[in-house]
Design a protein around this motif. Sequence first.
Motif, short mmCIF file in Angstrom:
data_model
loop_
_atom_site.label_atom_id
_atom_site.label_comp_id
_atom_site.label_asym_id
_atom_site.label_seq_id
_atom_site.Cartn_x
_atom_site.Cartn_y
_atom_site.Cartn_z
N PRO A 170 36.33 46.99 40.02
CA PRO A 170 36.63 46.32 38.75
C PRO A 170 36.98 47.33 37.66
N THR A 197 38.45 43.71 33.67
CA THR A 197 38.07 42.75 34.71
C THR A 197 37.06 41.74 34.16
N TRP A 250 35.05 37.88 39.00
CA TRP A 250 34.96 38.85 40.10
C TRP A 250 33.79 38.51 41.02
#
Length: 746
Positions: free
Chosen positions: A96, A100, A105
């Motif tokens: 990441p 991000t 995620w």
Amino acid sequence: MKKIIALAVFALLLNPSFSFAQKNRVPSKCPKTQLKIGDKFYAESYFYTAAEYYKDVVRQDSSNRYANFWLAMSLLNARDYANSEVFFRQFYSIKPGPKTKKKKWDREDQVLFNKGGFYFGQVLHRNGKYDEAIEYLNKFTKSYVPKNDQDNLKKLAAIEIAGCEYAKSAPGAKVKAFTAGGNINKSYTEAAPVLINDNELYYTSFKIDALTTGDTLHHFVGPKSKRVYQIMRSNRAGNDWTKGTALDNKEINEEGYIVGNGTFNKDLNKFFFTKCLEMDDDRSLCNLFEADYSNGTFSNIKRLPEPINAKEEFTSTQPAVRTSDDGMEIIYFSSDRPGGVGGMDIWYFLRTQNGEFKGPMALKGPINTIGDELTPFFDDSTNTLYFSSTGHPGFGGLDVFKSTEGTDLAWSEVNNVGRPVSTGADDLYYTRNADQTQGYLVSNREGSVPLNGIVTASDDVFYWRNFNFAVQGIVFKEGAEGGGPLTGATFNLYRKEADGTKTLVAVDSMSTDGYYAFKMAPETDYEVQVIKDGYQLKSELVTTKGLPDEDTIQNNFNVRKERYVVKGLITEDGKTEGLMNASVTIIEVYPSGMEKTVYYMNSNPYYYFDVEGNKNYKIITRKEGYFSKTTDLNTAGIGNVDTITKDISIAKLEINKEYTLQNVLYEFGKATLTENSKSVLDNLLEILEENPSFIIELSAHTDHIGSDAANQKLSQARAESCVSYLASKGIAKDRLKAVGYGESKP
């Protein structure tokens, strides 16, 4: 968002997923569009096409996790293990960044990619990177949360880990494998080779050679069911085979069906094979068929009866025929029907000499697992069943395993045949010739015909043969240690003389892993002996008589721990003094379910007997005027002890006492037993089986609704239904008396 589909190997099992297929691709410059199209083709099992769309996105953005992951999965399903590893590595290398969205995620890791560690571990296992595979599989096991009780991924991961550990130290067999040649093998899939008369080979292959041109993948634009297999035949021409031709029998190679998996019985007068159809729900439904055979001609083709086959419920495929001493045939086959352990399991049915079928029954013992057991082959001369499996530890994918049926009808521990028969590729359809020195198999290992440039995508026919004049094997422990290799043993090789004497010719006292190997002279009989303190002396006979050049005998066997003494005191419930003259019967229970009485004695008031390790027994204690009692005894894992103590107490019987069976209920006005009522009667069945001298009255009753006569008749019918059920389970009717009391005794 995705449906994880079985690996492409099932195309060769006549239970195909058609993952080899590819559709015409229309490139798009929009990554989102490319991903949607890739997802669609992945869900439809067009893995090659899906991979190309995912590649387009990765070329534009190498950090796209979604594209990298499903590209790796597409390549895994297409059996491109090398490139699948490349893109799994790229997926796991993506970290990441500062922009991000952490929640998104993490959600993707939990929903989209939560199985990645398992599949990457599979790829690494296949590619021979065992330590790294174990690392990813352990991470997966710690983090993965199964969806339900049917989710076996954690168990399958444990099998993969055990396979990696096995593969790291597994000794290689002295066997060579060779391709059967270009007249047999083409792109896509060949399967089910069976040799008769040493000069005639039957196998399964595609119906149309024009499906491929060189190593270029054909682009299918029609329905998947157009990819049809058929049974082929080839003849030996020197050291090669002639170009295969399809059987001209239209009832066998019937238009519109997927046909294959042909095999013959020992007398070469029966031919068994499989026909499959693609169902609307994307399943392949396979049924078993038989034909009469004589001098190359097939006739009287017919589908085997139900319940061996089912119309639309489950698949029956891959028959293998075994002939028993009394002429009855045992047909092993693979099926996903209910009643197995999981996935595809090996089942069997019987064909009597007059043509009647009995069964089918699931194979008991250690063979079937939660994985898939496929392509059985039975070697009559050694009573050994060979099969391929994903559920036993191996080198990755489908490996070849074996288990031998003993004189007690129990199957031995399952052993991997070993390299180079088993590899990181998918290895199936293993057979052995009568001389035990050579045979056939099917594999997508390197050396098979490349498909679309992928060297492990095509399944081809190979033949194998042993090296010359040697014997090798592994001796495994039975008993407390649980079947691992026997460490620290001494092996002796004796030459057996014509007069029956034997001469020691070699000693191997350096084995640390149960493995032994000896060179042998031609045309000579030998005996291999293993010696280790605490274990029974065991010898195996081997011979080089009649073997061709470059043969090695693979000879694995088991040794058992010394025997144990079982003893105990028989008492009455609630009392401490011993009970004299109670009978004690010890019964050995085999893995197949068979039972054998091995001891019978009276208590004085003690009993004692000796048993072997790693076995199951039942101790049945009886005495007139008492309830019988069954005590289970398992001698596996008891350690290095000489004596097992099991004191037993039995309950005194009160004659003419009434005992109420709760919840033996009926629908209003009926006498038909419910399923719940049968389970209650099963408790009574156990008591009657353990106490063969018992004679009982079964009394039934009704409520007050209805006339006295009707209720009397109904209660009598209800009592008789209980008697009939117990009689159907083997209880003699003269031990059972049915009495209906109507509403006179509510």
